[in-house]
Design a protein around this motif. Structure first.
Motif, PDB file in Angstrom:
ATOM      1  N   VAL A  78      31.113   1.814 -48.041  1.00 15.46           N
ATOM      2  CA  VAL A  78      32.207   2.760 -47.816  1.00 15.46           C
ATOM      3  C   VAL A  78      33.272   2.155 -46.915  1.00 15.46           C
ATOM      4  O   VAL A  78      34.480   2.301 -47.162  1.00 15.46           O
ATOM      5  CB  VAL A  78      31.667   4.075 -47.213  1.00 15.46           C
ATOM      6  CG1 VAL A  78      32.821   4.990 -46.808  1.00 15.46           C
ATOM      7  CG2 VAL A  78      30.762   4.789 -48.209  1.00 15.46           C
ATOM      8  N   THR A  79      32.854   1.447 -45.874  1.00 20.89           N
ATOM      9  CA  THR A  79      33.824   0.902 -44.917  1.00 20.89           C
ATOM     10  C   THR A  79      34.687  -0.208 -45.509  1.00 20.89           C
ATOM     11  O   THR A  79      35.686  -0.600 -44.895  1.00 20.89           O
ATOM     12  CB  THR A  79      33.111   0.383 -43.659  1.00 20.89           C
ATOM     13  OG1 THR A  79      32.087  -0.540 -44.043  1.00 20.89           O
ATOM     14  CG2 THR A  79      32.481   1.533 -42.879  1.00 20.89           C
ATOM     15  N   ASP A  80      34.348  -0.694 -46.701  1.00 20.22           N
ATOM     16  CA  ASP A  80      35.182  -1.693 -47.360  1.00 20.22           C
ATOM     17  C   ASP A  80      36.471  -1.096 -47.922  1.00 20.22           C
ATOM     18  O   ASP A  80      37.286  -1.823 -48.511  1.00 20.22           O
ATOM     19  CB  ASP A  80      34.408  -2.378 -48.493  1.00 20.22           C
ATOM     20  CG  ASP A  80      33.408  -3.398 -47.976  1.00 20.22           C
ATOM     21  OD1 ASP A  80      33.470  -3.740 -46.776  1.00 20.22           O
ATOM     22  OD2 ASP A  80      32.562  -3.860 -48.762  1.00 20.22           O
ATOM     23  N   TYR A  81      36.667   0.209 -47.725  1.00 21.69           N
ATOM     24  CA  TYR A  81      37.875   0.881 -48.207  1.00 21.69           C
ATOM     25  C   TYR A  81      38.728   1.395 -47.046  1.00 21.69           C
ATOM     26  O   TYR A  81      39.558   2.283 -47.233  1.00 21.69           O
ATOM     27  CB  TYR A  81      37.492   2.045 -49.131  1.00 21.69           C
ATOM     28  CG  TYR A  81      36.775   1.593 -50.382  1.00 21.69           C
ATOM     29  CD1 TYR A  81      37.471   1.334 -51.563  1.00 21.69           C
ATOM     30  CD2 TYR A  81      35.395   1.417 -50.390  1.00 21.69           C
ATOM     31  CE1 TYR A  81      36.814   0.916 -52.705  1.00 21.69           C
ATOM     32  CE2 TYR A  81      34.728   0.997 -51.537  1.00 21.69           C
ATOM     33  CZ  TYR A  81      35.441   0.748 -52.685  1.00 21.69           C
ATOM     34  OH  TYR A  81      34.793   0.326 -53.826  1.00 21.69           O
ATOM     35  N   ASP A  82      38.538   0.837 -45.845  1.00 18.66           N
ATOM     36  CA  ASP A  82      39.365   1.280 -44.728  1.00 18.66           C
ATOM     37  C   ASP A  82      40.746   0.624 -44.802  1.00 18.66           C
ATOM     38  O   ASP A  82      41.017  -0.222 -45.661  1.00 18.66           O
ATOM     39  CB  ASP A  82      38.673   1.033 -43.383  1.00 18.66           C
ATOM     40  CG  ASP A  82      38.482  -0.449 -43.044  1.00 18.66           C
ATOM     41  OD1 ASP A  82      39.213  -1.301 -43.574  1.00 18.66           O
ATOM     42  OD2 ASP A  82      37.575  -0.755 -42.227  1.00 18.66           O
ATOM     43  N   ASN A 161      34.015  13.988 -47.329  1.00 18.28           N
ATOM     44  CA  ASN A 161      33.361  13.304 -46.218  1.00 18.28           C
ATOM     45  C   ASN A 161      32.016  13.918 -45.856  1.00 18.28           C
ATOM     46  O   ASN A 161      31.067  13.202 -45.550  1.00 18.28           O
ATOM     47  CB  ASN A 161      34.275  13.327 -44.986  1.00 18.28           C
ATOM     48  CG  ASN A 161      35.342  12.256 -45.020  1.00 18.28           C
ATOM     49  OD1 ASN A 161      35.134  11.159 -44.525  1.00 18.28           O
ATOM     50  ND2 ASN A 161      36.483  12.558 -45.631  1.00 18.28           N
ATOM     51  N   ASN A 235      36.238   6.944 -51.679  1.00 17.08           N
ATOM     52  CA  ASN A 235      35.881   6.279 -50.420  1.00 17.08           C
ATOM     53  C   ASN A 235      37.093   6.030 -49.534  1.00 17.08           C
ATOM     54  O   ASN A 235      36.943   5.848 -48.315  1.00 17.08           O
ATOM     55  CB  ASN A 235      35.151   4.967 -50.700  1.00 17.08           C
ATOM     56  CG  ASN A 235      33.695   5.181 -51.056  1.00 17.08           C
ATOM     57  OD1 ASN A 235      33.126   6.249 -50.812  1.00 17.08           O
ATOM     58  ND2 ASN A 235      33.068   4.172 -51.649  1.00 17.08           N
ATOM     59  N   TRP A 236      38.280   6.014 -50.105  1.00 17.69           N
ATOM     60  CA  TRP A 236      39.481   5.922 -49.262  1.00 17.69           C
ATOM     61  C   TRP A 236      39.515   7.110 -48.287  1.00 17.69           C
ATOM     62  O   TRP A 236      39.825   6.944 -47.109  1.00 17.69           O
ATOM     63  CB  TRP A 236      40.738   5.933 -50.122  1.00 17.69           C
ATOM     64  CG  TRP A 236      40.970   4.733 -50.980  1.00 17.69           C
ATOM     65  CD1 TRP A 236      40.039   3.903 -51.537  1.00 17.69           C
ATOM     66  CD2 TRP A 236      42.233   4.228 -51.388  1.00 17.69           C
ATOM     67  NE1 TRP A 236      40.648   2.928 -52.274  1.00 17.69           N
ATOM     68  CE2 TRP A 236      41.988   3.096 -52.208  1.00 17.69           C
ATOM     69  CE3 TRP A 236      43.544   4.614 -51.166  1.00 17.69           C
ATOM     70  CZ2 TRP A 236      43.022   2.362 -52.791  1.00 17.69           C
ATOM     71  CZ3 TRP A 236      44.581   3.883 -51.746  1.00 17.69           C
ATOM     72  CH2 TRP A 236      44.313   2.767 -52.538  1.00 17.69           C
ATOM     73  N   ARG A 238      37.004   8.757 -47.242  1.00 18.78           N
ATOM     74  CA  ARG A 238      35.860   8.692 -46.330  1.00 18.78           C
ATOM     75  C   ARG A 238      36.099   7.725 -45.176  1.00 18.78           C
ATOM     76  O   ARG A 238      35.230   7.582 -44.304  1.00 18.78           O
ATOM     77  CB  ARG A 238      34.605   8.316 -47.126  1.00 18.78           C
ATOM     78  CG  ARG A 238      34.238   9.406 -48.122  1.00 18.78           C
ATOM     79  CD  ARG A 238      33.020   9.105 -48.964  1.00 18.78           C
ATOM     80  NE  ARG A 238      32.740  10.268 -49.811  1.00 18.78           N
ATOM     81  CZ  ARG A 238      32.519  10.247 -51.120  1.00 18.78           C
ATOM     82  NH1 ARG A 238      32.515   9.088 -51.767  1.00 18.78           N
ATOM     83  NH2 ARG A 238      32.302  11.355 -51.782  1.00 18.78           N
ATOM     84  N   ASN A 239      37.259   7.089 -45.153  1.00 23.77           N
ATOM     85  CA  ASN A 239      37.625   6.194 -44.060  1.00 23.77           C
ATOM     86  C   ASN A 239      38.751   6.741 -43.192  1.00 23.77           C
ATOM     87  O   ASN A 239      39.250   6.018 -42.314  1.00 23.77           O
ATOM     88  CB  ASN A 239      38.016   4.826 -44.622  1.00 23.77           C
ATOM     89  CG  ASN A 239      36.811   3.966 -44.938  1.00 23.77           C
ATOM     90  OD1 ASN A 239      36.196   3.384 -44.045  1.00 23.77           O
ATOM     91  ND2 ASN A 239      36.448   3.899 -46.206  1.00 23.77           N
ATOM     92  N   ARG A 242      37.873   6.612 -39.577  1.00 24.28           N
ATOM     93  CA  ARG A 242      37.794   5.201 -39.200  1.00 24.28           C
ATOM     94  C   ARG A 242      39.202   4.615 -39.064  1.00 24.28           C
ATOM     95  O   ARG A 242      39.496   3.881 -38.113  1.00 24.28           O
ATOM     96  CB  ARG A 242      36.989   4.439 -40.249  1.00 24.28           C
ATOM     97  CG  ARG A 242      36.832   2.942 -39.972  1.00 24.28           C
ATOM     98  CD  ARG A 242      35.945   2.296 -41.041  1.00 24.28           C
ATOM     99  NE  ARG A 242      35.900   0.847 -40.912  1.00 24.28           N
ATOM    100  CZ  ARG A 242      35.084   0.187 -40.102  1.00 24.28           C
ATOM    101  NH1 ARG A 242      34.245   0.854 -39.332  1.00 24.28           N
ATOM    102  NH2 ARG A 242      35.106  -1.134 -40.053  1.00 24.28           N
ATOM    103  N   ASN A 243      40.090   4.962 -39.996  1.00 26.50           N
ATOM    104  CA  ASN A 243      41.474   4.484 -39.917  1.00 26.50           C
ATOM    105  C   ASN A 243      42.154   4.986 -38.644  1.00 26.50           C
ATOM    106  O   ASN A 243      42.933   4.263 -38.006  1.00 26.50           O
ATOM    107  CB  ASN A 243      42.263   4.948 -41.147  1.00 26.50           C
ATOM    108  CG  ASN A 243      41.770   4.316 -42.430  1.00 26.50           C
ATOM    109  OD1 ASN A 243      41.003   3.348 -42.409  1.00 26.50           O
ATOM    110  ND2 ASN A 243      42.190   4.860 -43.555  1.00 26.50           N
TER     111      ASN A 243
END
Length: 314
Positions: A78-82, A161, A235-236, A238-239, A242-243
């Motif tokens: 998932v974090t690969d889409y931050d 999310n 997943n965008w 879901r970040n 994080r963003n």
């Protein structure tokens, strides 16, 4: 209506640890690059009406399917889409072509990416053109946490999310119905139950509203999402928190010349404080809904080309 067979053939380009499916026009111009960034749930094909017009004006038009979309890579983490990864893909794409900087154009989530890209890599962005989604103030609370407090757990940003995989499965089981009901003219997408709007659209058997595009155009989007599924693109969302954290230390002011294009009937609200964060902005309002460049292609092209000409003249 646009004939899908007229859309350029793509190239798969390896950048930033992924492969991006990239469509181009006007490369032979050796002109200034302009990168068009699609939104959700869209595809590079959403810029079909702009590519030829920009190429005719002398630009090298670069339109990627961003990670998670089309035939581009769909990482499992998932974090690969931050925003660091999404903006890193675009910077690596500039490096691939040998460009120091470019004009970036974004619609919907693509606008969010362009705003973040400009904050993180200001030296690689010479001008900004965004449609629908204005600059989002970072605020004191993470975005999803804030939305949950104000709009509740069923609001689709929050639902994506807090209940991972649920909406993904519903949309993948009803891809045609969902996209048919999403892509309509002049109407807000959030009625009558804005919280569960995406699932409601997927479950609605009767077509809703006036279609945005022809059946053959719609088929391009349906085929793409039947292949890719929806998880990578969701997943965008879901970040977002994080963003929010990743952008904590950057200068929040965007100094680049900017064009902001709104649809007057769009459910996405216009910003009342845009110039606080984007002081060099010009605003254009078009009489349309959310899918601005697809619903009003000629007006969108005219607004973009007129503004670019003004910038070149200064």
């Amino acid at each position: 209506m646009f004939n899908p067979t007229d859309f350029p053939k793509p190239t798969l380009i390896s950048v930033n640890g992924v492969e991006l499916e990239v469509f181009e026009a006007g490369r032979q111009n050796a002109g200034e690059p302009i990168v068009l960034c699609h939104g959700w749930p869209e595809h590079a094909f959403s810029w079909r009406h702009q590519m030829a017009a920009l190429a005719a004006a002398g630009y090298h038009v670069i339109v990627p399917n961003q990670r998670g979309y089309g035939n581009s890579s769909r990482p499992t983490e998932v974090t690969d889409y931050d925003i660091e990864h999404l903006s890193g893909d675009l910077i690596a794409l500039l490096d691939h072509y040998g460009y120091e900087d470019a004009t970036f154009v974004g619609h919907d989530w693509g606008a969010m990416v362009v705003w973040g890209l400009t904050l993180l890599h200001p030296n690689r962005v010479n001008k900004v053109i965004n449609l629908s989604l204005p600059y989002q103030e970072r605020g004191e609370k993470p975005w999803i946490e804030f939305m949950e407090e104000i709009l509740g757990g069923d609001y689709y940003f929050v639902h994506f999310n807090r209940q991972p995989g649920v909406a993904d499965a519903v949309l993948e089981d009803n891809t045609f119905r969902f996209l048919r009901n999403m892509y309509r003219k002049n109407e807000p997408l959030g009625e009558p139950e804005p919280g569960m709007v995406m699932i409601n659209l997927a479950n609605a058997e009767t077509p809703l509203g006036e279609p945005l595009m022809s059946d053959s155009e719609l088929a391009v989007f349906v085929s793409a999402f039947e292949t890719s599924g929806f998880t990578g693109s969701i997943n965008w969302y879901r970040n977002l928190d994080r963003n929010w954290r990743l952008l904590a230390e950057v200068n929040p002011i965007i100094q680049q010349p900017t064009l902001m294009i709104y649809g007057d009937r769009d459910a996405v609200p216009k910003s009342e404080i845009l110039t606080n964060f984007v002081p060099n902005v010009e605003v254009v309002n078009l009489d349309c809904g959310h899918w601005i460049q697809q619903e009003k292609p000629e007006e969108t092209n005219q607004a973009i080309l007129r503004w670019l000409e003004q910038q070149d003249a200064t």
